[in-house]
Design an enzyme around this catalytic site. Structure first.
Site, PDB file in Angstrom:
ATOM      1  N   HIS A  82       0.414  -3.294  11.090  1.00 33.42           N
ATOM      2  CA  HIS A  82       1.528  -4.099  11.634  1.00 33.42           C
ATOM      3  C   HIS A  82       1.809  -3.769  13.103  1.00 33.42           C
ATOM      4  O   HIS A  82       2.951  -3.631  13.513  1.00 33.42           O
ATOM      5  CB  HIS A  82       2.792  -3.930  10.763  1.00 33.42           C
TER       6      HIS A  82
ATOM      7  N   SER B 238       4.506  -6.238   2.897  1.00 33.05           N
ATOM      8  CA  SER B 238       3.172  -6.173   3.499  1.00 33.05           C
ATOM      9  C   SER B 238       2.132  -6.802   2.565  1.00 33.05           C
ATOM     10  O   SER B 238       2.213  -7.994   2.255  1.00 33.05           O
ATOM     11  CB  SER B 238       2.840  -4.722   3.858  1.00 33.05           C
ATOM     12  N   LEU B 239       1.189  -6.007   2.071  1.00 37.17           N
ATOM     13  CA  LEU B 239       0.185  -6.480   1.115  1.00 37.17           C
ATOM     14  C   LEU B 239       0.825  -7.232  -0.062  1.00 37.17           C
ATOM     15  O   LEU B 239       0.259  -8.192  -0.589  1.00 37.17           O
ATOM     16  CB  LEU B 239      -0.590  -5.261   0.601  1.00 37.17           C
TER      17      LEU B 239
ATOM     18  N   ARG C 114      -8.976  -8.877   3.875  1.00 40.73           N
ATOM     19  CA  ARG C 114      -7.941  -8.246   4.709  1.00 40.73           C
ATOM     20  C   ARG C 114      -8.131  -6.734   4.748  1.00 40.73           C
ATOM     21  O   ARG C 114      -8.104  -6.098   5.811  1.00 40.73           O
ATOM     22  CB  ARG C 114      -6.565  -8.587   4.125  1.00 40.73           C
TER      23      ARG C 114
ATOM     24  N   GLN D  82       0.831  -1.201   0.000  1.00 33.86           N
ATOM     25  CA  GLN D  82       0.000   0.000   0.000  1.00 33.86           C
ATOM     26  C   GLN D  82       0.867   1.255   0.000  1.00 33.86           C
ATOM     27  O   GLN D  82       1.902   1.289   0.658  1.00 33.86           O
ATOM     28  CB  GLN D  82      -0.846  -0.038   1.280  1.00 33.86           C
TER      29      GLN D  82
ATOM     30  N   GLN E 224       1.454 -11.633  10.072  1.00 36.90           N
ATOM     31  CA  GLN E 224       1.955 -10.386   9.476  1.00 36.90           C
ATOM     32  C   GLN E 224       1.080  -9.179   9.828  1.00 36.90           C
ATOM     33  O   GLN E 224       1.578  -8.058   9.938  1.00 36.90           O
ATOM     34  CB  GLN E 224       2.020 -10.567   7.949  1.00 36.90           C
TER      35      GLN E 224
END
Length: 297
Positions: A200, A89-90, A114, A10, A249
């Site tokens: 996170h 991440s994503l 998510r 993102q 995560q």
């Protein structure tokens, strides 16, 4: 001489992304239309002509970046054959399609679940993130721990992007206090980021439960090559472990510096970023100066 493919998270989004692919590649057009059908709204229209505000909503941003990244990868000529993959991440979901762990359709569904769950968690409690530049990782961790202990606020190191560049995550008040202390300790900058919440960090726990339920109902296949996952920063090939790391995560740190270092240690000399922007190419250049870095967009 191994070739690693990496996928952004993102923040890399921009209006118009993917339009070129859609207009000029029949396979890309088919995948975008399939995505519109799965999501139940025309996300392609938001990608191509939406405003910056439209694209900023977590529930739009995450599927948008995922789609642009994985469609660029799947339509690359000649067909990309990674020796290893990783995502920031994503981006880990894109990486798991690239190595055959997840199907395109299942990954998109999980990304949307998510994103929606994270948006809800953000609305539940005001929280934020901040970029800290020019401090050692250990010092950043020490300050976060001290602020949390003394104030009862939540502040953690969330993204280890490259040496001297960390992102911290937590409650609004906790982040404000931590930023002041980071500057006092010699940080070049400690800057609150324009994000919707504390990604996170433990504040994403409500979203974690929702994602866990969805992941447990999804088939994860044995991958064609290892994925270097954010929370463990090492090669993973076992589907059950991949699932667990993906769940962890949401509340755990993105250890990007450590992941790139592990890929280099395991033989990676070339890195190709698939998706919008060049953020990861820049970070990899700072982590491993002699790596050959390129992009597919």
């Amino acid at each position: 001489m191994k070739h690693a493919y990496v996928f952004p998270g993102q923040g890399a989004q921009f209006t118009g992304m993917g339009k070129n692919l859609y207009d000029n590649n029949p396979k890309a057009k088919e995948l975008f239309e399939k995505a519109n059908e799965i999501l139940g709204f025309r996300i392609s229209d938001i990608l191509f002509t939406g405003t910056e505000e439209d694209l900023k909503q977590t529930k739009v941003t995450q599927p948008a970046v995922f789609l642009h990244s994985i469609i660029a990868f799947l339509c690359a000529e000649p067909a990309a054959k990674p020796d290893m993959v990783a995502g920031h991440s994503l981006g880990e979901f894109s990486a798991l399609v690239a190595n055959g762990t997840l199907t395109f359709e299942d990954a998109l569904r999980l990304v949307f679940i998510r994103a929606t769950a994270m948006q809800k968690a953000c609305e539940k409690q005001p929280s934020t993130m901040a970029a800290v530049l020019g401090l050692e990782d250990a010092k950043v961790e020490e300050i976060c721990a001290a602020v949390s202990e003394e104030t009862g606020e939540i502040v953690v190191a969330a993204n280890y992007n490259c040496p001297g560049q960390l992102v911290i995550s937590g409650t609004v008040k906790g982040i404000e206090i931590a930023c002041e202390r980071m500057k006092a300790a010699g940080a070049k900058r400690a800057l609150v980021l324009p994000v919707g919440g504390a990604f996170h960090s433990p504040l994403m726990a409500p979203a974690k439960e929702e994602l866990k339920a969805a992941i447990e109902q999804t088939t994860f296949s044995t991958p064609s090559c290892p994925v270097y996952q954010n929370v463990v920063a090492k090669a993973v090939s076992e589907p059950a472990a991949i699932k667990q790391n993906l769940i962890d995560q949401l509340t755990g740190a993105v250890r990007w510096t450590q992941s790139v270092q592990a890929m280099v240690a395991d033989g990676a000399t070339r890195f190709t970023e698939a998706g919008p922007g060049k953020v990861l190419q820049g970070l990899i250049g700072k982590i491993q100066k002699d790596a050959v870095v390129s992009g597919i967009s």
